[in-house]
Design a protein around this motif. Structure first.
Motif, PDB file in Angstrom:
ATOM      1  N   GLY A   1     -36.318   2.502   9.854  1.00  0.00           N
ATOM      2  CA  GLY A   1     -35.340   2.522   8.770  1.00  0.00           C
ATOM      3  C   GLY A   1     -35.026   1.134   8.261  1.00  0.00           C
TER       4      GLY A   1
ATOM      5  N   SER B   1     -40.190   2.185   7.545  1.00  0.00           N
ATOM      6  CA  SER B   1     -39.498   3.395   7.097  1.00  0.00           C
ATOM      7  C   SER B   1     -39.761   4.546   8.063  1.00  0.00           C
ATOM      8  CB  SER B   1     -39.959   3.781   5.692  1.00  0.00           C
ATOM      9  OG  SER B   1     -41.289   4.285   5.732  1.00  0.00           O
ATOM     10  N   GLU B   2     -38.893   5.560   7.992  1.00  0.00           N
ATOM     11  CA  GLU B   2     -39.097   6.717   8.860  1.00  0.00           C
ATOM     12  C   GLU B   2     -40.389   7.437   8.501  1.00  0.00           C
ATOM     13  OE1 GLU B   2     -36.431  10.529  10.253  1.00  0.00           O
ATOM     14  OE2 GLU B   2     -35.646   8.478  10.385  1.00  0.00           O
ATOM     15  N   GLU B   3     -40.737   7.479   7.219  1.00  0.00           N
ATOM     16  CA  GLU B   3     -41.990   8.095   6.794  1.00  0.00           C
ATOM     17  C   GLU B   3     -43.180   7.354   7.399  1.00  0.00           C
ATOM     18  OE1 GLU B   3     -43.719   9.772   2.597  1.00  0.00           O
ATOM     19  OE2 GLU B   3     -43.082   7.674   2.643  1.00  0.00           O
TER      20      GLU B   3
END
Length: 455
Positions: A278, A282-284
């Motif tokens: 995050g 990123s979480e993706e």
């Protein structure tokens, strides 16, 4: 020129000793020798060196080469360690020094999702956009600085000291599985009995996948392997593989959400606790990398186990040495990585023009970095075609090198070492069955379909 002094009487010896009749044994009467005659004899020219054996290129997926690639790879490396193959439309890099140069060179790029996309049949393209977006987040398909940014969130958890926490669990799981599936005296298949299910069990436990979800989880992983390793050929197979990658991504995204709400003692929870998801990643991106970890977590380790056991059973004197000194187990695993490792090559592309060992490599050229050949380069390894558990060198390229050194190497070493240790010490009757071995057709992997043994 050589000058010889000879006599016209061929019965006269050079030292004038008496002649003895070979029939009667009597000495012949001596007479004065005639005058010597001197003549000049031209030297015998040396025989011309034998011409080198002509090199004939072969397809790397030719069944005979796929089954036993090393003789051909040795001849290819001896012929030209940096060889342009029109057949494969790529540079085949087989020399150890030349391959090391490629692994260090910024001009050699790991970004190769687009060629995978180009291989998808037109009818399956509509399913491919999201799947290839996931692949683009895999560390293995990224160069610096992206690769470094993605990798650093996992670095601590994959370090040997962190992996070592699971040693007791791995050893218990190994013994439990062997006890159920490898009864001494029983005939079985080492691939199906141990090598495939054990790494999957251990990695799923570490990742935090509940046991009940295991069958679906590993089915998706196998189909993703078909895509990444080139086994998918038909449109139907591509569609299945692409959908499996999407299913795997969805499943792991949900697992990450669960671990955020309720942390456990597993890899996902540990990385989330590090606070970088995050922020720097990123979480993706994190979920995309987890799909890579899931795919790689079982495949390489399974093949390492099988190839290490096969090498030991085919070299009884080396097996005896390990049985006599179990401290050699880790060295046997390293030697198996060099001698017949689970990865034959990795594929790169040239990001720009550069020189490689006097060859002009052009931007967009493909490079096949054939580690299976470099690991048997006599310029780097003495007696490279000999399997020697006392070689004492871990400088092979079986796990890669540099920035793209396999992040899961410590995991693979731990699990493979545990299996080899228990089999060597506790199964004295372990032996190969007299059956022909079948190797999976793959440019990248060195994987047996089965290994029939008597436990």
């Amino acid at each position: 020129m050589t000058v010889l002094t000879t006599n016209t009487n061929t019965n006269t010896t050079a030292d004038m000793s008496p002649l003895v009749c070979p029939v009667t044994g009597q000495t012949a009467p001596q007479t004065a020798p005639p005058a010597a005659v001197t003549r000049t004899v031209p030297p015998v020219p040396p025989a011309p060196p034998a011409p080198p054996a002509a090199f004939t290129e072969r397809y790397l997926l030719d069944p005979a080469v796929n089954a036993d690639p090393y003789g051909y790879l040795n001849s290819l490396r001896d012929h030209d360690p940096v060889y342009w193959s029109a057949m494969h439309r790529a540079w085949l890099v087989t020399g150890h020094a030349q391959l090391m140069h490629c692994l260090r060179a910024p001009a050699v790029s790991a970004e190769r999702v687009r060629p995978l996309m180009d291989a998808v049949p037109e009818g399956a393209r509509e399913d491919a956009e999201r799947a290839f977006g996931i692949l683009s987040r895999w560390m293995v398909f990224n160069d610096a600085p992206q690769h470094r940014r993605l990798r650093q969130v996992f670095q601590e958890q994959f370090a040997a000291r962190s992996i070592g926490r699971y040693r007791a669990f791995v050893e218990r799981a190994t013994r439990a599985m062997l006890t159920r599936r490898a009864v001494p005296g029983r005939i079985g298949d080492l691939v199906a009995d141990i090598a495939r299910p054990l790494p999957a069990l251990v990695f799923a436990r570490w990742l935090g996948v509940p046991q009940a979800h295991g069958p679906s989880f590993w089915y998706w992983n196998a189909r993703v392997g078909d895509l990444v390793l080139g086994a998918a050929q038909e449109e139907r197979e591509y569609r299945t593989s692409l959908q499996s990658l999407v299913n795997l991504d969805d499943y792991l995204a949900d697992l990450v959400r669960q671990r955020r709400a309720d942390p456990k003692d597993d890899l996902i929870s540990a990385v989330l606790a590090g606070g970088q998801i995050g922020k720097s990643v990123s979480e993706e991106e994190f979920v995309g990398m987890l799909t890579q970890m899931a795919f790689a977590g079982g495949e390489t380790t399974s093949n390492l186990i099988v190839n290490a056991v096969l090498a030991l059973l085919e070299h009884p004197e080396q097996l005896a040495a390990v049985r006599e000194d179990p401290a050699l187990v880790s060295m046997a695993v390293e030697e198996a990585m060099r001698f017949d490792g689970p990865s034959k090559m990795s594929i790169r592309t040239a990001a720009r023009d550069f020189d490689l060992d006097g060859r002009s490599v052009r931007a967009e050229d493909r490079l096949f970095l054939v580690t299976a050949a470099a690991n048997r380069d006599p310029a780097r390894f003495p007696d490279p075609d000999v399997f020697n558990v006392r070689r004492g060198s871990a400088s092979h390229l079986g796990f890669g090198f540099g920035a793209h050194f396999c992040i899961g190497a410590a995991f693979a070493r731990l699990v493979a070492g545990a299996v080899v240790d228990v089999l060597v010490r506790e199964y004295p009757g372990l032996e190969l069955l007299d059956q022909q071995h079948t190797w999976q057709p793959s440019l990248l992997n060195r994987a047996l379909t089965s290994l029939p043994v008597r436990y």
